[in-house]
Design a protein around this motif. Structure first.
Motif, short mmCIF file in Angstrom:
data_model
loop_
_atom_site.label_atom_id
_atom_site.label_comp_id
_atom_site.label_asym_id
_atom_site.label_seq_id
_atom_site.Cartn_x
_atom_site.Cartn_y
_atom_site.Cartn_z
N LYS A 352 13.14 -31.55 -30.95
CA LYS A 352 13.33 -31.39 -32.39
C LYS A 352 13.28 -29.93 -32.83
CE LYS A 352 13.82 -35.65 -33.84
NZ LYS A 352 12.82 -36.28 -34.70
N ALA A 353 12.48 -29.10 -32.13
CA ALA A 353 12.33 -27.69 -32.51
C ALA A 353 11.87 -26.91 -31.30
CB ALA A 353 11.31 -27.54 -33.65
N ASP A 354 12.13 -25.58 -31.29
CA ASP A 354 11.61 -24.75 -30.21
C ASP A 354 10.98 -23.48 -30.77
OD1 ASP A 354 13.64 -22.85 -30.71
OD2 ASP A 354 14.93 -23.58 -29.10
N CYS A 355 10.39 -22.67 -29.90
CA CYS A 355 9.64 -21.50 -30.35
C CYS A 355 10.54 -20.33 -30.74
CB CYS A 355 8.63 -21.07 -29.30
SG CYS A 355 9.35 -20.74 -27.68
N PHE A 356 11.87 -20.49 -30.62
CA PHE A 356 12.81 -19.49 -31.11
C PHE A 356 13.23 -19.80 -32.54
CE2 PHE A 356 14.81 -17.55 -27.02
CZ PHE A 356 13.54 -17.21 -26.57
N GLY A 357 12.73 -20.89 -33.09
CA GLY A 357 13.07 -21.26 -34.45
C GLY A 357 14.26 -22.19 -34.58
#
Length: 376
Positions: A352-357
């Motif tokens: 759903k989401a990652d640490c790169f935004g």
């Protein structure tokens, strides 16, 4: 341009294999593709389509009108391919799909050793629904397919897909003999994607950083040039294995670069998309359905992605839509977090989401993009 169009004729199957992706699905339906929907997709697809491929997560030959689907696809002028588990290849079915215009038949098999005098399936196509012990039947049907295509002087070629696991990877040594014996034109070998915690024990890969054999984009690394060795010599095999587990060099055999494409989505970069059995247009195999998978003892919840449904819009319009184009542009640089190379944060549990935004879908944890999983 859209060059290769995958159709999922059905999400149903005549088998019930233990490690099938379908056992992990959530919020999914099981159905055959409606013929009106199929015709609409064909009639509204971009003219750039060169190959139409029948596959997906169900068994294409289980669809009651698959022969007509093949015929209609062939009438577009595209090359037509189909992937099957091989158990429904009766004499009647083989003749029908060849006559309908099938260019290449792909058969999935996970056992190159089992043979049997089992005859081809009955005309009704009934087989044991266990998902196990049907390799002898598949090999028998491969021989039947070869006899029929030779008798008809058909140009339909044969491909084999093989999912390599710890329990069967030793059989790869038999591939050259298998290819010659069964007149195979192409072989696609893939790794297993674990569908539960237990099936992780069959994996032939661990941390992706240990599989590095070539420079990442923009990096300049030292080159290691190797001659060919006889891999039957234990010391040579062990030395190569130890070298391949390292990183930070470019490897060449006989001056030919051995390079694993990393952070590369062939589905997007090479112009492919999928039309699901319900008409949803999805960008790749990884995002075709909602399901769970496992990596590094972490259960991942994968939510599918669609950019429209051919019930509501022309396929060409969906392909050319602004959101789909924006999604494909992300893959020019593959600007997703490197989930396969890190210790896995809490975001890794979903796509759903990652640490790169990035928001859904995030592709940094995709095994297809890392060259671990492969589809024909």
């Amino acid at each position: 341009m859209l060059r290769k169009l995958y159709f999922e004729p059905t999400t149903l199957c005549n088998l019930n294999c233990k490690m099938c992706f379908r056992h992990t699905w959530f919020d999914e339906s099981f159905q055959h593709m409606d013929m009106c929907l199929f015709r609409r997709a064909l009639e509204t697809m971009p003219k750039s389509v060169e190959t139409i491929f029948f596959g997906g997560m169900g068994e294409p030959l289980f669809h009651p009108e698959i022969v007509e689907m093949i015929r209609l696809a062939a009438d577009t002028g595209a090359e037509v391919e189909l992937l099957t588990n091989g158990t429904l290849l009766t004499e009647k079915m083989i003749n029908a799909i060849i006559d309908a215009g099938l260019c290449r038949l792909w058969i999935s098999i996970d056992d190159l050793e089992t043979d049997s005098s089992i005859n081809a399936a009955s005309e009704s196509g009934d087989v044991e629904h266990s998902g196990h012990g049907h390799s002898g039947l598949v090999l028998s049907n491969i021989r039947l397919f070869n006899r029929i295509r030779q008798k008809k002087l058909a140009s339909t070629t044969l491909g084999i897909t093989f999912v390599a696991m710890k329990s069967n990877v030793h059989q790869l040594a038999k591939l050259p003999f298998f290819i010659a014996q069964h007149l195979v034109d192409e072989v696609n070998v893939s790794n297993i994607q674990p569908t539960d915690e237990a099936s992780q024990s069959e994996m032939l890969y661990t941390n992706m950083v240990n599989m590095y054999t070539g420079p990442a984009k923009g990096n300049v690394l030292p080159t290691v040039r190797l001659p060919f060795f006889d891999m039957n010599v234990p010391e040579a095999a062990e030395g190569i294995r130890a070298l391949m587990s390292k990183q930070n060099f470019e490897l060449k055999f006989n001056d030919q670069t051995v390079m694993r494409k990393s952070a590369y989505c062939k589905f997007v970069r090479e112009g492919m998309c999928f039309v699901r059995a319900d008409g949803e247009v999805c960008p790749c195999m990884a995002l075709l359905h909602n399901g769970y998978t496992w990596m590094s003892n972490v259960q991942r919840r994968i939510t599918s992605c669609s950019f429209g449904n051919v019930k509501d819009a022309h396929l060409e319009e969906i392909w050319s839509s602004r959101p789909y184009k924006a999604f494909r542009r992300k893959f020019d640089d593959f600007d997703f977090s490197p989930c396969m190379y890190c210790g896995h944060c809490e975001l890794f549990a979903e796509n759903k989401a990652d640490c790169f935004g990035n928001s859904h879908p995030t592709c940094g944890g995709c095994l297809w993009a890392e060259g671990v999983l492969s589809c024909p």
